[in-house]
Design an enzyme around this catalytic site. Sequence first.
Site, PDB file in Angstrom:
ATOM      1  CG  ASP A 201      -1.891   1.099   1.288  1.00 55.06           C
ATOM      2  OD1 ASP A 201      -2.710   1.180   0.352  1.00 55.06           O
ATOM      3  OD2 ASP A 201      -1.876   1.886   2.249  1.00 55.06           O
ATOM      4  CD  GLU A 256      -2.244   2.246  -3.564  1.00 54.29           C
ATOM      5  OE1 GLU A 256      -3.370   2.726  -3.769  1.00 54.29           O
ATOM      6  OE2 GLU A 256      -1.708   2.227  -2.433  1.00 54.29           O
TER       7      GLU A 256
END
Length: 518
Positions: A201, A256
Amino acid sequence: MTSPWWRNAVVYEVYVRSFTDADGDGDGDLRGIRSRLGHLRELGVDALWLTPFYRSPLADGGYDVADYRDVDPRFGTLDDLDALIADAHAHGLRIIVDIVPNHTSDRHAWFQEALAAPPGSPARDRYIFRPGRPGSDEPPNDWPSAFGGPAWARLPDGEWYLHLYAPEQPDLNWRNPEVRREFEDILRFWLDRGVDGFRIDVAAGLFKDASFSDLGDRGRHVVDGPIYSRPEVHEVYRDWRRILDSYDGDRMAIGEVWTDAPEDLALYLRPDELHQVFQFDLQLAPWSAEAFRDVVTAALKAVASTEAAPTWVLSSHDSVRHVTRYEQQGGVPGIGLARARAALLFLLALPGSAYLYQGEELGLHEVTDLPEEALRDPIWKRSNGTQRGRDGCRVPIPWSGTKEPYGFGPDGTRPWLPMPDAWRSLSVEAQQADPMSTLTFYRQALRERRALLPSLPDSLEWLEATPTLLVFRRGPLVCALNFGENPARLPAGEVVLTSGPLYGELLPGNSAAWLTST
């Protein structure tokens, strides 16, 4: 040489809280996922990506982690996770878990220690604390939170801490060696339990410019410079790659990463760094042949110098479901689903791996009419009710029956987000035996892709077509996608699969076909 499993994998994102609720408390859980592995095996995916299941107050759907080495009781136990990993592997499925290194929960033991410690203490150095602007009550700089408002929160002692997202998500200080050691140990903890990879993330956000200079006119849309994609982050991923490579079974990591240009993604894909990064540009592209071709061409060019392959995605837990996006762009009822089915064939024909989001195999749309009192996304609160946030794509998915909870949980369960009446016709049960259903179509597409894959090269060739027709060849496979409203003549070849009925030898508008040719 055999390619690693992830290079051409189809990965299915499971939003844990919204997949299946085994215990009837309204939240999906690990035992629920385990009970549905047969559905995923029959669908034909290669791996599951699990969103965070760690201990968390759920201020941001679990991306505010209070304990990185334990399962939140809402979702089960470590034993439940071990059983899920074992069963998934028995089904031939890999498990990718989310790792959240940019920030913790404000309930994390480290941050609680920092709150109790004085300015300048070692406990505060694990996070990013700063004094405000000299002689004022203003924060240290003008950085915005991605969820609205400033990216700084003030403590009673006058110091401010950075949170690029919600105030409940304080950013870690990755210039502190203790932070780096902690996450290396966290990776090993989960690798030792058998996970096959990590989705990272906010992968580009770990390091911030040490001068903390103002953004000025660049504002909140900056994806590099002072806040993101600092060069120091690459050393972290080189360390992580060494850890992953020390385990057997082709363990992997996907980042990401939001960048201004596809070639910037290639920096994360060097042979000693990440295995994959998401190619978000296709998700953001408008419905046009030119836009899709430009995105694919740029992405393939960007990864050509690396040992990696592209990674494609159309929907996720952070974006409006692409059925609804395409419907809104087309302005005609039903056109969104037709375009979504066509886009799937395009996606699966491309070199590289594809990430699917739970429920897209059912043709689920964005739930845009959730009552305000049901909204949980921090964006809703941080924007003072001007942005509804991401709850509309996170509504639990329907499995069976004709009323809520549609098999998501036991009868009488009240799901954490309400489910629309329209979903009774979209459940797995309702689509299971329908040869024309979206679920059947997804199963067919994934089955055909798996059969064709050994003969497909890592490159493609664009074929001559009209301005609204996009056609490419990849070895024996030809993919044609008609972005226009009028039918277009199919290229030569034997039809393998279409996203909708053909008009003889004509491909209708907003539809796609796979053909094989010699």
